[in-house]
Design a protein around this motif. Structure first.
Motif, PDB file in Angstrom:
ATOM      1  N   LEU A  90      30.777  29.236  39.027  1.00 44.64           N
ATOM      2  CA  LEU A  90      31.815  30.143  38.537  1.00 44.64           C
ATOM      3  C   LEU A  90      31.258  31.108  37.490  1.00 44.64           C
ATOM      4  O   LEU A  90      31.592  32.287  37.475  1.00 44.64           O
ATOM      5  N   GLY A  91      30.395  30.604  36.612  1.00 48.91           N
ATOM      6  CA  GLY A  91      29.806  31.474  35.604  1.00 48.91           C
ATOM      7  C   GLY A  91      28.997  32.594  36.227  1.00 48.91           C
ATOM      8  O   GLY A  91      28.995  33.726  35.735  1.00 48.91           O
ATOM      9  N   GLY A  92      28.305  32.286  37.318  1.00 49.26           N
ATOM     10  CA  GLY A  92      27.520  33.300  38.000  1.00 49.26           C
ATOM     11  C   GLY A  92      28.354  34.379  38.656  1.00 49.26           C
ATOM     12  O   GLY A  92      27.850  35.463  38.952  1.00 49.26           O
ATOM     13  N   LEU A  93      29.636  34.101  38.865  1.00 51.63           N
ATOM     14  CA  LEU A  93      30.525  35.099  39.459  1.00 51.63           C
ATOM     15  C   LEU A  93      30.915  36.200  38.484  1.00 51.63           C
ATOM     16  O   LEU A  93      31.429  37.231  38.890  1.00 51.63           O
ATOM     17  N   GLU A  94      30.714  35.993  37.173  1.00 55.61           N
ATOM     18  CA  GLU A  94      31.201  36.918  36.157  1.00 55.61           C
ATOM     19  C   GLU A  94      32.724  37.048  36.254  1.00 55.61           C
ATOM     20  O   GLU A  94      33.265  38.118  36.570  1.00 55.61           O
ATOM     21  N   PRO A  95      33.474  35.971  35.977  1.00 57.29           N
ATOM     22  CA  PRO A  95      34.936  36.010  36.115  1.00 57.29           C
ATOM     23  C   PRO A  95      35.564  37.006  35.159  1.00 57.29           C
ATOM     24  O   PRO A  95      35.207  37.073  33.984  1.00 57.29           O
ATOM     25  N   VAL A  96      36.512  37.790  35.669  1.00 54.14           N
ATOM     26  CA  VAL A  96      37.132  38.868  34.893  1.00 54.14           C
ATOM     27  C   VAL A  96      38.582  38.563  34.553  1.00 54.14           C
ATOM     28  O   VAL A  96      38.985  38.580  33.395  1.00 54.14           O
ATOM     29  N   CYS A  97      39.390  38.304  35.582  1.00 57.51           N
ATOM     30  CA  CYS A  97      40.803  38.019  35.323  1.00 57.51           C
ATOM     31  C   CYS A  97      41.430  37.360  36.547  1.00 57.51           C
ATOM     32  O   CYS A  97      40.912  37.445  37.664  1.00 57.51           O
ATOM     33  N   LEU A  98      42.554  36.724  36.316  1.00 57.86           N
ATOM     34  CA  LEU A  98      43.378  36.148  37.370  1.00 57.86           C
ATOM     35  C   LEU A  98      44.480  37.135  37.722  1.00 57.86           C
ATOM     36  O   LEU A  98      44.977  37.864  36.858  1.00 57.86           O
ATOM     37  N   ALA A  99      44.863  37.164  38.990  1.00 60.24           N
ATOM     38  CA  ALA A  99      45.919  38.079  39.427  1.00 60.24           C
ATOM     39  C   ALA A  99      46.642  37.466  40.614  1.00 60.24           C
ATOM     40  O   ALA A  99      46.090  36.606  41.319  1.00 60.24           O
ATOM     41  N   VAL A 100      47.862  37.887  40.810  1.00 59.76           N
ATOM     42  CA  VAL A 100      48.647  37.447  41.960  1.00 59.76           C
ATOM     43  C   VAL A 100      48.806  38.627  42.910  1.00 59.76           C
ATOM     44  O   VAL A 100      49.199  39.728  42.500  1.00 59.76           O
ATOM     45  N   ASP A 101      48.480  38.403  44.164  1.00 58.78           N
ATOM     46  CA  ASP A 101      48.640  39.416  45.202  1.00 58.78           C
ATOM     47  C   ASP A 101      49.536  38.812  46.276  1.00 58.78           C
ATOM     48  O   ASP A 101      49.098  37.962  47.056  1.00 58.78           O
ATOM     49  N   GLY A 102      50.797  39.230  46.288  1.00 62.30           N
ATOM     50  CA  GLY A 102      51.756  38.612  47.204  1.00 62.30           C
ATOM     51  C   GLY A 102      52.014  37.175  46.799  1.00 62.30           C
ATOM     52  O   GLY A 102      52.558  36.902  45.733  1.00 62.30           O
ATOM     53  N   THR A 103      51.582  36.262  47.628  1.00 58.60           N
ATOM     54  CA  THR A 103      51.709  34.838  47.299  1.00 58.60           C
ATOM     55  C   THR A 103      50.331  34.192  47.178  1.00 58.60           C
ATOM     56  O   THR A 103      50.186  32.987  47.385  1.00 58.60           O
ATOM     57  N   GLN A 104      49.319  34.979  46.845  1.00 61.87           N
ATOM     58  CA  GLN A 104      47.971  34.448  46.694  1.00 61.87           C
ATOM     59  C   GLN A 104      47.501  34.602  45.258  1.00 61.87           C
ATOM     60  O   GLN A 104      47.664  35.663  44.649  1.00 61.87           O
ATOM     61  N   LEU A 105      46.923  33.533  44.712  1.00 67.02           N
ATOM     62  CA  LEU A 105      46.326  33.581  43.386  1.00 67.02           C
ATOM     63  C   LEU A 105      44.865  33.975  43.544  1.00 67.02           C
ATOM     64  O   LEU A 105      44.096  33.303  44.243  1.00 67.02           O
ATOM     65  N   MET A 106      44.489  35.088  42.892  1.00 66.24           N
ATOM     66  CA  MET A 106      43.153  35.646  43.026  1.00 66.24           C
ATOM     67  C   MET A 106      42.377  35.516  41.722  1.00 66.24           C
ATOM     68  O   MET A 106      42.937  35.566  40.632  1.00 66.24           O
ATOM     69  N   LEU A 107      41.065  35.392  41.867  1.00 68.35           N
ATOM     70  CA  LEU A 107      40.153  35.537  40.740  1.00 68.35           C
ATOM     71  C   LEU A 107      39.354  36.813  40.977  1.00 68.35           C
ATOM     72  O   LEU A 107      38.602  36.910  41.948  1.00 68.35           O
ATOM     73  N   GLU A 108      39.533  37.806  40.097  1.00 64.53           N
ATOM     74  CA  GLU A 108      38.727  39.012  40.167  1.00 64.53           C
ATOM     75  C   GLU A 108      37.456  38.769  39.361  1.00 64.53           C
ATOM     76  O   GLU A 108      37.505  38.207  38.258  1.00 64.53           O
ATOM     77  N   ALA A 109      36.333  39.196  39.907  1.00 64.93           N
ATOM     78  CA  ALA A 109      35.050  38.859  39.293  1.00 64.93           C
ATOM     79  C   ALA A 109      34.014  39.922  39.631  1.00 64.93           C
ATOM     80  O   ALA A 109      34.231  40.784  40.489  1.00 64.93           O
ATOM     81  N   GLY A 110      32.868  39.844  38.923  1.00 66.91           N
ATOM     82  CA  GLY A 110      31.775  40.758  39.199  1.00 66.91           C
ATOM     83  C   GLY A 110      32.189  42.206  39.042  1.00 66.91           C
ATOM     84  O   GLY A 110      32.974  42.570  38.171  1.00 66.91           O
ATOM     85  N   GLN A 111      31.664  43.076  39.914  1.00 64.99           N
ATOM     86  CA  GLN A 111      31.993  44.499  39.840  1.00 64.99           C
ATOM     87  C   GLN A 111      33.209  44.853  40.688  1.00 64.99           C
ATOM     88  O   GLN A 111      34.023  45.684  40.292  1.00 64.99           O
ATOM     89  N   ASP A 112      33.355  44.181  41.831  1.00 65.90           N
ATOM     90  CA  ASP A 112      34.525  44.459  42.668  1.00 65.90           C
ATOM     91  C   ASP A 112      34.881  43.265  43.566  1.00 65.90           C
ATOM     92  O   ASP A 112      35.519  43.435  44.601  1.00 65.90           O
ATOM     93  N   ASP A 113      34.478  42.064  43.163  1.00 66.78           N
ATOM     94  CA  ASP A 113      34.735  40.878  43.976  1.00 66.78           C
ATOM     95  C   ASP A 113      36.147  40.353  43.733  1.00 66.78           C
ATOM     96  O   ASP A 113      36.684  40.435  42.623  1.00 66.78           O
ATOM     97  N   ARG A 114      36.717  39.793  44.787  1.00 64.10           N
ATOM     98  CA  ARG A 114      38.022  39.125  44.684  1.00 64.10           C
ATOM     99  C   ARG A 114      37.940  37.818  45.462  1.00 64.10           C
ATOM    100  O   ARG A 114      37.584  37.805  46.641  1.00 64.10           O
ATOM    101  N   TRP A 115      38.265  36.718  44.771  1.00 67.66           N
ATOM    102  CA  TRP A 115      38.182  35.392  45.368  1.00 67.66           C
ATOM    103  C   TRP A 115      39.577  34.782  45.452  1.00 67.66           C
ATOM    104  O   TRP A 115      40.349  34.835  44.501  1.00 67.66           O
TER     105      TRP A 115
END
Length: 299
Positions: free
Chosen positions: A221-246
């Motif tokens: 997880l640390g290697g992902l460079e975690p940025v913020c948590l967000a909700v998209d519809g009914t999905q919980l996302m982790l935004e990370a790196g420069q433009d990654d979404r998990w």
């Protein structure tokens, strides 16, 4: 060049990362070209120590990796004179400038991390856009043409091996996070917690548990460079790196609404603070990983 803060030369500062933005500003120079400017800030210290800040203007006709290499070399020299060690890494959040920054940094043996985990820099940039640039001659007042809206990167599910055994949505009181520097933490990234009259403001986050792979999960997880948590519809996302979404998990409608509301309240009341923790179990006092995140608008 402007050294934005000048601590006593005998001060010793902890080794840290640098955050960089090399880009044009909303100011027309006398030759009719937009001003280009290099901003460098050390990453935020959870103790609240003033960061190293450095500014240098670049002639519009010299925007290239050679100029940037020389500027970085100058910034390194100035930072050392102010008691700062060379940065561990350099974070760059603008995708359009990544190649140029990587070429310049490679000449000096500095590792570049494509990352939006540049909270100190974004705070400083917002401050300059509010308090500095409008006072400059040539400032382009009024509405500017908005930049192209980036197409969001499709979310990718977290790999099975690093999802852990379980997870839970949780909150921690703002005041408790001020003690995080004293917690036993393996991997992580802490941020300063500003003064607030209400230490009971809830800071939302995700707790992840893995009995056998907590440390490996935290390192990943640390290697992902975690940025913020967000909700998209009914999905919980982790935004990370420069433009990654998990994709962390799917939520039912009621839970998604509640999580979205808690994130909005944290943005309004706690400066967008969030967190992710990794432990072997809910009862374990030690954190294999703990990151403070911030939900900030991107310029």
């Amino acid at each position: 060049m402007i050294a934005a803060n000048t601590p006593n030369i005998t001060d010793q500062h902890p080794k840290t990362d640098w955050e960089l933005d090399f880009y044009s500003r909303p100011i027309l120079e006398s030759d009719g070209k937009k001003r280009w400017e290099l901003l460098i800030s050390s990453s935020q210290d959870p103790s609240g120590t003033a960061p190293f800040r450095w500014v240098k203007r670049c002639p519009a006709g010299e925007v290239n990796s050679l100029w940037l290499t020389d500027a970085l070399r100058e910034a390194l020299k100035d930072s050392q004179e102010q008691g700062w060690e060379a940065p561990l890494r350099l974070r760059c959040w603008r995708i359009s400038m990544r190649t140029m920054v990587q070429r310049a940094a490679a000449e000096l043996g500095i590792e570049v991390i494509p990352s939006r985990r540049t909270y100190a820099l974004l705070d400083w940039l917002a401050e300059r856009e509010r308090d500095v640039y409008p006072l400059e001659e040539g400032y382009m007042a009024g509405p500017l043409a908005p930049p192209p809206t980036p197409i969001p990167t499709p979310p990718v599910p977290l790999p099975e091996a690093v999802r852990g055994d379980a997870w839970s949505w949780a909150s921690l009181p703002l005041g408790l996070l001020r003690e995080a520097q004293e917690w036993p933490i393996g991997f992580g990234g802490l941020l300063p917690v500003g003064v607030n009259d209400n230490d009971n403001i809830p800071v939302p986050g995700v707790r992840m548990f893995s009995q056998t792979r907590a440390l490996a999960l935290a390192g990943w997880l640390g290697g992902l460079e975690p940025v913020c948590l967000a909700v998209d519809g009914t999905q919980l996302m982790l935004e990370a790196g420069q433009d990654d979404r998990w994709l962390v998990t799917d939520l039912d409608d009621k839970t998604a609404t509640a999580v979205q509301q808690s994130l909005l309240e944290a943005r309004e009341q706690a400066g967008g603070l969030q967190f992710i923790s990794v432990q072997t179990s809910p009862e374990e006092k030690r954190f294999a990983g703990f990151w403070m995140l911030r939900d900030l608008p991107q310029p």
